[in-house]
Design a protein around this motif. Structure first.
Motif, short mmCIF file in Angstrom:
data_model
loop_
_atom_site.label_atom_id
_atom_site.label_comp_id
_atom_site.label_asym_id
_atom_site.label_seq_id
_atom_site.Cartn_x
_atom_site.Cartn_y
_atom_site.Cartn_z
N VAL A 19 -11.62 1.83 -0.29
CA VAL A 19 -11.50 0.56 0.43
C VAL A 19 -12.68 0.39 1.38
O VAL A 19 -13.00 1.29 2.13
CB VAL A 19 -10.19 0.52 1.23
CG1 VAL A 19 -10.11 -0.76 2.06
CG2 VAL A 19 -8.99 0.64 0.32
N GLN A 71 0.83 -1.21 0.00
CA GLN A 71 0.00 0.00 0.00
C GLN A 71 0.86 1.26 0.00
O GLN A 71 0.68 2.15 -0.82
CB GLN A 71 -0.89 0.04 1.26
CG GLN A 71 -2.04 -0.91 1.25
CD GLN A 71 -2.78 -0.84 2.58
OE1 GLN A 71 -2.28 -1.27 3.61
NE2 GLN A 71 -3.97 -0.29 2.57
N ILE A 94 -7.24 -9.60 1.02
CA ILE A 94 -7.42 -8.45 0.15
C ILE A 94 -8.21 -8.87 -1.08
O ILE A 94 -7.87 -9.84 -1.75
CB ILE A 94 -6.06 -7.86 -0.29
CG1 ILE A 94 -5.18 -7.57 0.93
CG2 ILE A 94 -6.26 -6.61 -1.15
CD1 ILE A 94 -5.75 -6.55 1.88
N SER A 114 -9.54 3.87 -6.36
CA SER A 114 -10.74 3.28 -5.82
C SER A 114 -10.71 3.38 -4.29
O SER A 114 -9.69 3.70 -3.71
CB SER A 114 -10.80 1.81 -6.24
OG SER A 114 -9.55 1.21 -6.04
N HIS A 140 -10.97 -5.05 2.27
CA HIS A 140 -9.95 -5.62 3.14
C HIS A 140 -10.68 -6.31 4.29
O HIS A 140 -11.40 -5.66 5.04
CB HIS A 140 -9.04 -4.54 3.73
CG HIS A 140 -8.25 -3.78 2.69
ND1 HIS A 140 -7.34 -2.81 3.01
CD2 HIS A 140 -8.21 -3.87 1.34
CE1 HIS A 140 -6.79 -2.33 1.90
NE2 HIS A 140 -7.31 -2.94 0.88
N LEU A 183 -3.49 -6.81 -9.04
CA LEU A 183 -4.14 -5.54 -8.80
C LEU A 183 -3.22 -4.45 -9.33
O LEU A 183 -2.02 -4.66 -9.48
CB LEU A 183 -4.45 -5.35 -7.32
CG LEU A 183 -3.33 -5.06 -6.33
CD1 LEU A 183 -3.93 -4.61 -5.02
CD2 LEU A 183 -2.47 -6.26 -6.11
N GLU A 205 -4.84 0.52 -7.24
CA GLU A 205 -5.74 -0.22 -6.34
C GLU A 205 -5.05 -0.55 -5.02
O GLU A 205 -5.66 -0.50 -3.95
CB GLU A 205 -6.22 -1.51 -7.02
CG GLU A 205 -7.24 -1.24 -8.11
CD GLU A 205 -7.43 -2.42 -9.07
OE1 GLU A 205 -8.42 -2.40 -9.82
OE2 GLU A 205 -6.58 -3.34 -9.09
N ARG A 209 -10.49 -7.56 -4.61
CA ARG A 209 -10.96 -6.51 -5.51
C ARG A 209 -12.41 -6.82 -5.85
O ARG A 209 -12.75 -7.96 -6.16
CB ARG A 209 -10.12 -6.47 -6.78
CG ARG A 209 -10.48 -5.25 -7.64
CD ARG A 209 -9.91 -5.28 -9.04
NE ARG A 209 -9.54 -6.60 -9.43
CZ ARG A 209 -8.32 -6.93 -9.83
NH1 ARG A 209 -7.38 -6.03 -9.90
NH2 ARG A 209 -8.06 -8.17 -10.17
N ASP A 266 -13.76 -1.21 -6.48
CA ASP A 266 -13.38 -0.91 -5.11
C ASP A 266 -12.62 -2.09 -4.51
O ASP A 266 -12.65 -3.19 -5.03
CB ASP A 266 -14.63 -0.61 -4.27
CG ASP A 266 -15.06 0.84 -4.41
OD1 ASP A 266 -14.33 1.59 -5.09
OD2 ASP A 266 -16.11 1.20 -3.87
N MET A 267 -11.98 -1.81 -3.39
CA MET A 267 -11.23 -2.87 -2.72
C MET A 267 -11.95 -3.23 -1.42
O MET A 267 -12.61 -2.39 -0.80
CB MET A 267 -9.81 -2.39 -2.40
CG MET A 267 -9.00 -1.94 -3.59
SD MET A 267 -8.66 -3.26 -4.76
CE MET A 267 -7.53 -4.28 -3.80
#
Ligand SMILES: Cc1cc2nc3c(=O)[nH]c(=O)nc-3n(C[C@H](O)[C@H](O)[C@H](O)COP(=O)(O)OP(=O)(O)OC[C@H]3O[C@@H](n4cnc5c(N)ncnc54)[C@H](O)[C@@H]3O)c2cc1C
Ligand code: FES
Lengths: 402, 727, 128
Positions: free
Chosen positions: B97, A301, B148, B95, B158, B350, B354, B150, B155-156
């Motif tokens: 999360v 990230q 994780i 996107s 988690h 991804l 993303e 998608r 959108d993601m």
């Protein structure tokens, strides 16, 4: 497809013997290069390189392949510059394609203190004969049109140092080039063999205990990367080295388009495009020390976001793979090479997150040290004894882009 | 309804994936290769809406969707920047999360996934099922465990889970033989999907993978198939079935966490297919059986070495399609069962955008005076995690204001800390190398902060408060950049010593304005500070009606008063000072001027002039260390190194002409002995003043910098007696 | 989003037992609210003075923080930026919100979102 393997590469394996003149623990770049230079420069071929897994399975096959000499202290600049020179000729010398590519390295600054550091780097590099120039934003844009000079509005680019000799080479091909050169000259490389202890005769180290039996040796060199503390402990040595994970990731392959290596001091991340067109991306090591090789999403990230600030085009690239290495970080962020104070044991360690570029010079100099029994001038500043003398080779600011 | 493939419109049917639409038009999303339509291979990847390597079989067709096939030779193009909002951070355009927590995450909604989910629910656990059918593309499983995903809309998701069950089942095998990169080859599962959606595959032949010898074709398309017995069957499409399967276990292999388990086929033992003899093994990296043989013959006889040398398994599908064949090859050659190679994220790829979704980096702090600085035309710079004024136009004007008149500096970023408690003196004596107990109430002392190695990590002031009720209390200050580290450092030590001390960090509660210059006292008198404290005194008093802790010290070399005050009153205090001093020519100064001013006094800035290994001796600051104190952090190290030959020292230097760049090498006899850490051509002194390191002995009295001679001298360069600071 | 308000209160660092005693004054009605940041550290709002049974206690007016009083709906809109488990109602929760260190207290009809004044602009930028 495999035109690169075709170029002369051939690994020749040998059955282990029970005794060698030199035993090198660790079949990474440093271990194999030392064996190669022992054979080619000093005619010493009764040598074994003992590798727990397969050659290059450690950091030498996991790094982001950046080769540069733009360090912050003269001792390091000279050492790495020599390594950069050796890299330049490695393909010709070994006949193996290591995919060496000179691209130049842009090291961007986003603050006044960052600019100060880059100006200072430029001064010292040039004084030591290394070509690094200060570039302004317009020049940066010319060198790398994809850079967002506004830094996403958050990290505006004030300028950069451009290190002209900055290069990359394919990491495992460097390992194989040294391996094959050594193996052809009779060096034994024993894969799948772990060193589990050291053979002692009084205080002296006289060989190694391995998962496949004892092997005696005239001299033992440890070149085990992140596992160094364990090997040193067998000799009763405590080193100023801690092991920290370092992660990296790579995207799928795209048409060539990113010219230089791009990095940033403020964001501590960097990218280069490989010969296969992949973007190879990394950032600083993990603060917590650990032997873990697990990859984290947190790394992906934050490193992704940093890259997106610098080079917005990367946002649409697909991440292929991420991985982690274990780095031997020394107390002063410089390598430790040479005698240990324990007779029969020499060491090369502290390569941390920056040791790929040091493989040729590190190997060459350690081979000379083993062959002559004397510390060559180039690596004298990096002796282990510097810590007891409180003369560290502190250069943390130069490790940022590996 | 049409999508656009390589600029050509293609009709699609409701519910088609992009891959199905393309096959419906009797085309191939790439240039050939068997299709599984299940996300297991990389043969359907194309560039969709600017994103290459997107699996078309997992992307729903929608009107106007633009597909570009990857080139037959070489890699897809790099596109220039996607649109950027120059002021928004990049994550604003990515996107977003969604986050969830679950007791159990089950990945896969097949038989074993459904069973695992209901078993967990029966135990009363909260279960989240993630499955392709539900629009979930699971990208990776990370330590935590953290899953994780998608989502179909980009959108993601988690999901933090206690346990993860990977029930992703098994994948069908792809054929490996001559002709396996032609168009018109499908796995049995793909064929089933196609016929269910009414796609006409033309003349079809169905052959078992184990019976397959070669596939014939012309113009890149299948025309027939030859089986093991030599029979050749003409066909337009070839369906390859197999009794072998390959577990979809990449997710399970990428994390070693006792809370992640594989269930059903994904975790089951399976049998390897026959060793391939011809054809392309790895379609993603275009690796043939001949290539594998070649690297094998060259001594690359370990699965990882073969992978790295041939690149087999290093492409988009991460071994999904080729791993069983590669393992079969190695097993046949070596006679030993070859384990799969390490699984590494990401499983379904991804984009970098993303991955960065909703991510943020370290925030930058603003002082309460941020807007004042901007209004005054400051160029702001980030320093030590804060936005600070670098200059307000011309730093030399600011320099002169300090030297000749009065100037304000925003030093709100300085670390400030209150400590009290029965053991407070003992604690501070151990923390600092200076003596503390003899600091009188109302007085302050400059202090160094050393680490265990005796190296300087910060500096600041220790101010002893006037005791109200017999309890001792101190205010400590730290550098802006060192404040948060110093706070943790001090708390940790106090805790490990078990001393009874209270600590309150006031850095963020109190702002600070430095009023400095020969007219500083005059300005302060005008705003109500009738008796400004004397040098190294500190008082609590109202200034312009704002309660202040006033510290008299001097970093600039002139009389300086630091006004520590409530953050909420900062603007009012600043404006009052600016107004009251307008006829005195008061103006603000930024960091650039401050660095120059303090350099004339020879004051070091930690981290700028000091290095990681700077002991007080190396900085000529032994005077700030009392080695005869029984105990303080770094004492043991300093005692040990006191007798060592020392080759490093920070010196002051002066020279004529312009200032060399900071960082310029210092030469002696043609050798680099060190570098300049700070430099400034002083208009007041009419020469250049510098600090810099010499790291070779004997230390030289004259050195060469920029090909010019420089004289080594002892700072301060300005007002050596300190008369102005005390004035 | 509207600008935040300063959080007016006292900062108290004292022995945990002394803070416990302040938190639950025996019998007397409590007129203030205590946000316990750490066992020995609290922010107290709703009073200008406080007696703490610890001679070395540090009691100072607090100026470091600002806060928003969010409606439950407003808070729902930013929840996705919070990766940690939300605190029980009435309990102080601390952690990163969109990468900025912040504190939340969830009440029945509103949520207090507290952040260092020096980071308020950053947080606003990131959330709204
Ligand atoms: C993600 C990442 C990115 C990096 N990027 C760069 C870069 O861009 N530029 C750069 O210059 N450097 C980089 N580095 C650092 C560089 O990779 C290493 O410093 C360098 O490869 C070290 O080489 P080595 O031979 O010392 O160690 P390694 O390559 O780690 O080799 C040590 C070997 O010893 C073996 N071994 C360990 N214990 C035993 C035992 N008991 N018995 C037998 N064998 C044993 C291991 O299996 C291993 O193969 C990076 C590192 C990582 C992890
Ligand atoms: S056809 Fe899409 S992944 Fe195999």
């Amino acid at each position: 497809m495999n035109e690169f393997v075709e170029t002369l590469l051939e690994l020749t394996w040998h059955e282990p013997k029970s005794s060698y003149d030199v035993v090198i623990i660790g079949g990474g770049g440093h271990g194999l290069a030392t064996a190669y230079y022992l054979a080619t420069r000093h005619g010493i071929t009764n040598v074994a390189v003992i590798e727990a897994d397969y050659i290059g399975s450690g950091n030498s096959g996991r790094n982001t392949t950046i080769i540069r000499a733009n360090y912050g202290i003269p001792e390091s600049i000279r050492f790495y510059n020599h390594s950069v020179d050796l890299y330049r000729n490695l393909e010709a010398e070994t006949g193996c394609r290591i995919m060496h590519a000179n691209k130049g390295l842009i090291w961007m600054a986003h603050t006044e203190s960052g600019m100060r550091a880059e100006r200072s780097r430029v001064q010292l590099n040039n004084a030591c004969g290394v070509e690094t120039v200060l570039v302004d934003p317009i020049e940066i844009k010319r060198l790398c049109p994809q850079v967002d000079l506004t830094g996403g509005g958050r990290y505006p680019v004030l300028g950069a140092s451009f290190h002209v000799p900055g290069s990359t080479a394919r990491h495992d091909r460097v390992v194989w080039a040294y391996a094959q050169g050594a193996m052809h000259r009779g060096v034994h490389v024993l894969q799948g063999t772990s060193v589990t202890g050291l053979l002692r005769d009084g205080d002296r180290v006289v060989g190694v205990k391995t998962s496949r039996g004892d092997i005696s040796a005239g001299i033992v060199m440890s070149a085990v990367g992140g596992d160094v503390s364990t090997i040193a402990a067998h000799a009763g040595l405590r080193l100023p080295v801690r092991t920290h994970p370092l992660q990296a990731f790579v995207t799928n392959g795209y048409a060539q388009g990113l010219g230089p290596i791009v990095s940033s001091t403020d964001l501590l991340c960097y990218v280069s495009q490989t010969a296969r067109g992949q973007m190879l991306i990394g950032h600083e090591f993990e603060r917590e020390s650990s032997y873990s090789r697990q990859s984290s999403f947190q790394f992906l990230q934050s490193c992704s976001l940093k890259m997106a600030y610098l080079l917005p085009f990367v946002r649409n690239l697909k991440i292929l793979r991420q991985w982690t290495g274990r780095c031997d970080i020394s107390a002063d962020f410089s390598p430790i090479m040479g005698f240990t104070g324990v007779e029969g044991l020499v060491i090369t360690t502290g390569w941390g997150t920056w040791g790929f570029k040091g493989i040729p010079a590190g190997g060459e100099q350690m081979a000379e040290l083993i062959a002559t029994g004397r510390t060559p001038d180039l690596i004298a500043p990096f002796a282990l004894s510097r810590f007891a003398a409180d003369h560290p080779m502190a250069d943390q600011g130069s490790t940022g882009t590996r | 309804m049409r999508i656009v493939v390589d600029e050509q419109p293609i009709e699609y049917a409701e519910g088609d994936s992009v891959a199905v639409a393309i096959v419906r038009a009797d085309q191939h999303p790439q240039h050939g290769g068997a299709l599984c339509l299940a996300g297991d291979c990389g043969n359907c990847c194309a560039e969709i809406d600017g994103v290459a390597f997107t699996r078309t079989c997992l992307t729903a067709a929608r009107p106007g969707l633009r597909v570009n096939r990857h080139p037959a030779v070489g890699a897809p193009p790099l596109h220039p920047d996607p649109p950027v909002n120059p002021v928004a951070s990049p994550n604003h355009v990515a996107s977003t999360v969604q986050r969830e927590r679950a007791d159990v995450v089950v990945i896969g909604a097949g038989e074993s996934g459904t069973a695992a989910a209901s078993a967990a629910r029966a135990e009363g656990r909260a279960v989240t099922v993630l499955a392709g059918e539900l629009g979930h593309d699971v990208v990776g499983v990370y330590p935590g465990p953290l899953v994780i995903v998608r989502l179909a809309d980009g959108d993601m998701l988690h999901v933090h889970a206690h346990d993860v069950v990977i029930a992703t089942g098994a994948a069908e095998l792809h054929p490996v033989c001559d002709g396996n990169m032609l168009r018109g080859i499908f796995t049995a599962g793909a064929a089933e999907k196609l016929s269910a959606t009414g796609v006409d595959l033309g003349m079809v032949a169905t052959v078992e993978l184990e019976q397959l010898r070669s596939i014939e074709g012309s113009d890149g398309h299948v025309t027939g198939v030859v089986t093991a017995d030599g029979t050749s069957t003409p066909c337009h499409s070839l369906i390859v079935t197999s009794r072998h399967t390959s577990p979809r276990d990449l997710l399970a292999r990428m994390v070693s966490d006792p809370h992640v388990h594989a269930a059903g086929a994904a975790g089951a033992h399976f049998e390897l297919p026959p060793c391939p003899t011809t054809g392309v093994v790895c379609a993603c990296s275009k690796v043939t059986v001949d290539d594998l043989q070649m690297v094998w013959d060259k001594g690359f006889q370990h699965l990882e070495l073969i992978k790295r040398a041939s690149l087999c398994g290093t492409g988009t599908c991460q071994g999904g399609a080729c791993m069983p064949h590669l393992r079969a090859f190695v097993t046949a050659k070596s006679g030993q069962a070859a384990a799969p190679f390490t699984g590494r994220p990401a499983s379904r790829q991804l984009t970098i955008g993303e991955a960065a979704a909703d991510m943020h980096l370290d925030p930058f702090r603003r002082t309460a005076l941020h807007d004042e600085h901007i209004a005054l035309g400051a160029r702001m710079d980030r320093f030590g995690g804060w936005w600070r004024p670098w200059n307000y136009g011309d730093y030399l004007d600011e320099y002169w204001a300090v030297r000749e008149g009065v100037s304000l500096g925003d030093v709100s970023t300085l670390g400030k800390m209150i400590v009290s408690g029965p053991d407070v003196v003992e604690a501070l004596e151990r923390i600092y190398p200076t003596t503390i107990h003899d600091i009188r109430p109302g007085r302050s002392r400059y202090v160094l902060l050393l680490n265990e190695r005796g190296h300087l990590i910060d500096d600041g002031m220790v101010c002893r408060e006037t005791s109200v009720d017999g309890t001792d209390r101190f205010v400590l200050t730290f550098t802006s950049g060192g404040a948060s580290f110093a706070e943790a450092w001090i708390r940790d030590w106090i805790e490990s010593w078990g001393l009874d001390v209270h600590v309150l960090d006031r850095t963020l509660a109190l702002s600070a304005i430095n009023v400095t210059g020969p007219l500083a006292s005059e300005l302060l008198r005008r705003v109500g500070l009738d008796e400004p404290p004397r040098f190294l005194q500190h008082v609590h008093a109202d200034v312009a009606g704002v309660p202040c802790h006033v510290l008299r010290l001097s970093f600039t070399g002139e009389a300086s008063f630091e006004l520590h005050h409530p953050r909420i009153h900062s603007v009012e205090l600043w404006q009052a000072l600016m107004a009251a001093g307008s006829d005195l020519g008061v103006r603000p100064h930024g960091l650039q001027a401050l660095f120059a001013l303090r350099l004339e006094k020879g004051h070091v800035i930690v981290g700028m002039d000091t290095e990681m290994d700077s002991t007080p001796r190396r900085l000529n600051m032994d005077w700030a260390v009392k080695l005869d104190k029984p105990n303080f952090i770094g004492r043991t190290a300093l005692l040990r190194t006191a007798d060592l030959d020392d080759r490093r020292r920070l010196f002051g230097m002066t020279m004529d002409g312009p200032a060399p760049v900071e960082g310029a090498p210092i030469w002696v006899d043609g050798q680099i002995v060190g570098h300049v850490t700070s430099s400034f051509h002083s208009p007041g002194l009419g020469k250049t003043v510098m600090l810099g390191w010499q790291k070779h002995t004997p230390f030289a009295d004259t050195v060469t910098i920029d090909d010019r001679p420089a004289l080594v001298t002892h700072p301060p360069f300005y007002d050596a007696e300190g008369a102005r600071a005390r004035a | 989003m509207r600008a935040p308000d300063a959080l007016i209160g006292l900062r108290v660092v004292a022995k945990p037992a002394a803070l416990d005693a302040v938190a639950a004054p025996d019998g007397r009605p409590k007129t203030w609210t205590m946000l316990r940041i750490a066992p020995d550290d609290a922010i107290v709002t709703g009073t200008a003075t406080l007696t703490v049974d610890d001679p070395f206690a540090i009691v100072e007016p607090e100026y470091a923080f600002v806060h928003w009083r969010l409606t439950t709906a407003e808070f729902d809109g930013i929840k996705r930026h919070i990766e940690w488990p939300l605190p029980a109602p009435g309990v102080l929760g601390q952690g990163l919100i969109a990468g900025v260190a912040a504190k939340v207290v969830i009440a029945s009809d509103h949520v207090l979102l507290i952040v260092s004044a020096s980071l308020a602009d950053e947080l606003m930028d990131r959330l709204w």
